[in-house]
Structures are given as C-alpha cells and as structure tokens.
Design a protein around this motif. Structure first.
Motif, PDB file in Angstrom:
ATOM      1  N   PRO A  28       0.844  -1.212   0.000  1.00 18.25           N
ATOM      2  CA  PRO A  28       0.000   0.000   0.000  1.00 18.25           C
ATOM      3  C   PRO A  28       0.878   1.262   0.000  1.00 18.25           C
ATOM      4  O   PRO A  28       1.925   1.300   0.642  1.00 18.25           O
ATOM      5  CB  PRO A  28      -0.789  -0.105   1.307  1.00 18.25           C
ATOM      6  N   ARG A  29       0.460   2.261  -0.720  1.00 15.26           N
ATOM      7  CA  ARG A  29       1.223   3.511  -0.844  1.00 15.26           C
ATOM      8  C   ARG A  29       1.652   4.106   0.497  1.00 15.26           C
ATOM      9  O   ARG A  29       2.784   4.555   0.631  1.00 15.26           O
ATOM     10  CB  ARG A  29       0.431   4.555  -1.640  1.00 15.26           C
ATOM     11  N   PRO A  30       0.783   4.129   1.502  1.00 16.04           N
ATOM     12  CA  PRO A  30       1.188   4.736   2.779  1.00 16.04           C
ATOM     13  C   PRO A  30       2.383   4.024   3.432  1.00 16.04           C
ATOM     14  O   PRO A  30       3.088   4.627   4.229  1.00 16.04           O
ATOM     15  CB  PRO A  30      -0.056   4.616   3.657  1.00 16.04           C
ATOM     16  N   LYS A  31       2.615   2.754   3.094  1.00 16.38           N
ATOM     17  CA  LYS A  31       3.743   2.021   3.683  1.00 16.38           C
ATOM     18  C   LYS A  31       5.025   2.175   2.867  1.00 16.38           C
ATOM     19  O   LYS A  31       6.111   1.918   3.369  1.00 16.38           O
ATOM     20  CB  LYS A  31       3.402   0.538   3.809  1.00 16.38           C
ATOM     21  N   LEU A  32       4.898   2.612   1.619  1.00 22.19           N
ATOM     22  CA  LEU A  32       6.065   2.716   0.739  1.00 22.19           C
ATOM     23  C   LEU A  32       7.005   3.849   1.154  1.00 22.19           C
ATOM     24  O   LEU A  32       8.221   3.651   1.239  1.00 22.19           O
ATOM     25  CB  LEU A  32       5.628   2.891  -0.719  1.00 22.19           C
ATOM     26  N   LEU A  33       6.466   5.012   1.406  1.00 21.40           N
ATOM     27  CA  LEU A  33       7.317   6.151   1.765  1.00 21.40           C
ATOM     28  C   LEU A  33       8.116   5.913   3.045  1.00 21.40           C
ATOM     29  O   LEU A  33       9.320   6.197   3.080  1.00 21.40           O
ATOM     30  CB  LEU A  33       6.489   7.436   1.852  1.00 21.40           C
TER      31      LEU A  33
END
Length: 191
Positions: A28-33
C-alpha cells in the motif's frame, strides 16, 4: 532479516549503489514512503527506485538511473558494430531465438543450434544449421505439420539475418534429436 542482508552487502560494496525496491505493486502507498525513508537513513544509496518488475512499473526509471550513474568513457567498438561475436555465432543465436519465440510453450530451452556451413558467395550467403533437441517428440514439434513450423522459424531468422548482415541469404535448417542421433535421423527445410 532480508533488510539487514541487503544493507550489509551495500556497505561492503565500494561503488555507488542503487537500491531497486521490487514488488511495490503489492505494498500500500502509505507504507512505501516510510520504507524508502528507513533505507535512506540506514545507508547512503545513490538512488532508491521503487519498481514492479512483474508489471514493468518503474523499470524505465531504474534504467535511466543506472545510465545516469555509469561513467562516460571511450567506446570499445565502432558505433556501427552490433556485436563482437563472429557471424556464425550470431546466426546460430538468431535461429535459436526465433525457435524459442515461436515455440516457447513446447520446445525446451535446451535447444542448441550449430551452424555447420557458412559459405559466402558473391551474391549469396549460404548458411546451413542443425537444431538439436533432446527427444524425437520435440523434433516433430519443431518441424511441424508438413514442415510448416520449421519453415516459419527459418523465414523469420533469414529475414533478421539479411537485415543485420546486409546480404541475401539461403538458410537451410535441419532438426536432430539426441535420441535419434544414433539412427542419424534428420529432417530439413530450406528458406
């Protein structure tokens, strides 16, 4: 655990290091950063590039980053030189490539191509090659019904070779199986 191994390897390497984070399509995008941030704090990578090799996302960016990091230098070969391999080797590899592209579901990658004749004449380049497979059943598949598949492989290989070598080509292809070599069985087609 994998993170530690990656960082240990990166620290041992003396050159510039690019980190390619694969399978980002599963994250999920929120975990990538935060993941990128933790890697950038742990080691000074010259670049961190998130990619999805399966979908091809980010692969062009990774290639661009690699090219950006490579040092410029003198060319090893003339600009018009395609390869440093002999033309016989190139012919065998192109024939093998065409066979695998057309038959990738049925023919194993153990397919070997040997150029037995490579004769340059004033107006024609004559190439005869043997495609070696492991079993008679694979041989039949490569030849196809009434030789249609072998002709298709030969036609595609001949067209590419003519474009690369800049010469009209006679291409004779033969198929042999290891199990049939004792009987010296072979079938041929010419394009």
């Amino acid at each position: 655990m994998r993170t530690i191994v990656v960082l240990q390897k990166a620290k041992r390497f003396r050159g510039r290091t690019i980190l390619a984070l694969n399978k980002v399509d599963r994250l999920p995008r929120p975990k990538l950063l935060p993941l990128i941030e933790s890697f950038s704090k742990a080691f000074e990578f010259s670049a961190i590039v998130p990619i999805s090799a399966l979908k091809g996302d980010g692969c062009d960016g990774l290639l661009d980053e690699i090219l950006k990091q490579l040092p410029e230098g003198e060319a090893y070969f003339p600009e018009d030189q395609v390869t440093d391999q002999p033309e016989r080797f190139l012919a065998a590899e192109i024939i093998r490539e065409k066979a695998i592209q057309l038959m990738y579901h049925e023919v194993p990658y153990a397919l070997a191509v040997v150029v037995e004749k490579y004769e340059e004449k004033p107006r024609l380049l004559r190439i005869e090659a043997v495609m070696n497979v492991e079993r008679d059943s694979q041989k039949k598949i490569l030849i196809g019904h009434k030789g249609e598949m072998l002709k298709k492989i030969g036609t595609e290989a001949r067209k590419e070779l003519e474009a690369i070598l800049g010469s009209k080509i006679y291409l004779g292809l033969f198929v042999k199986s290891r199990s049939g070599l004792a009987r010296k069985s072979s079938e041929g087609a010419r394009t």
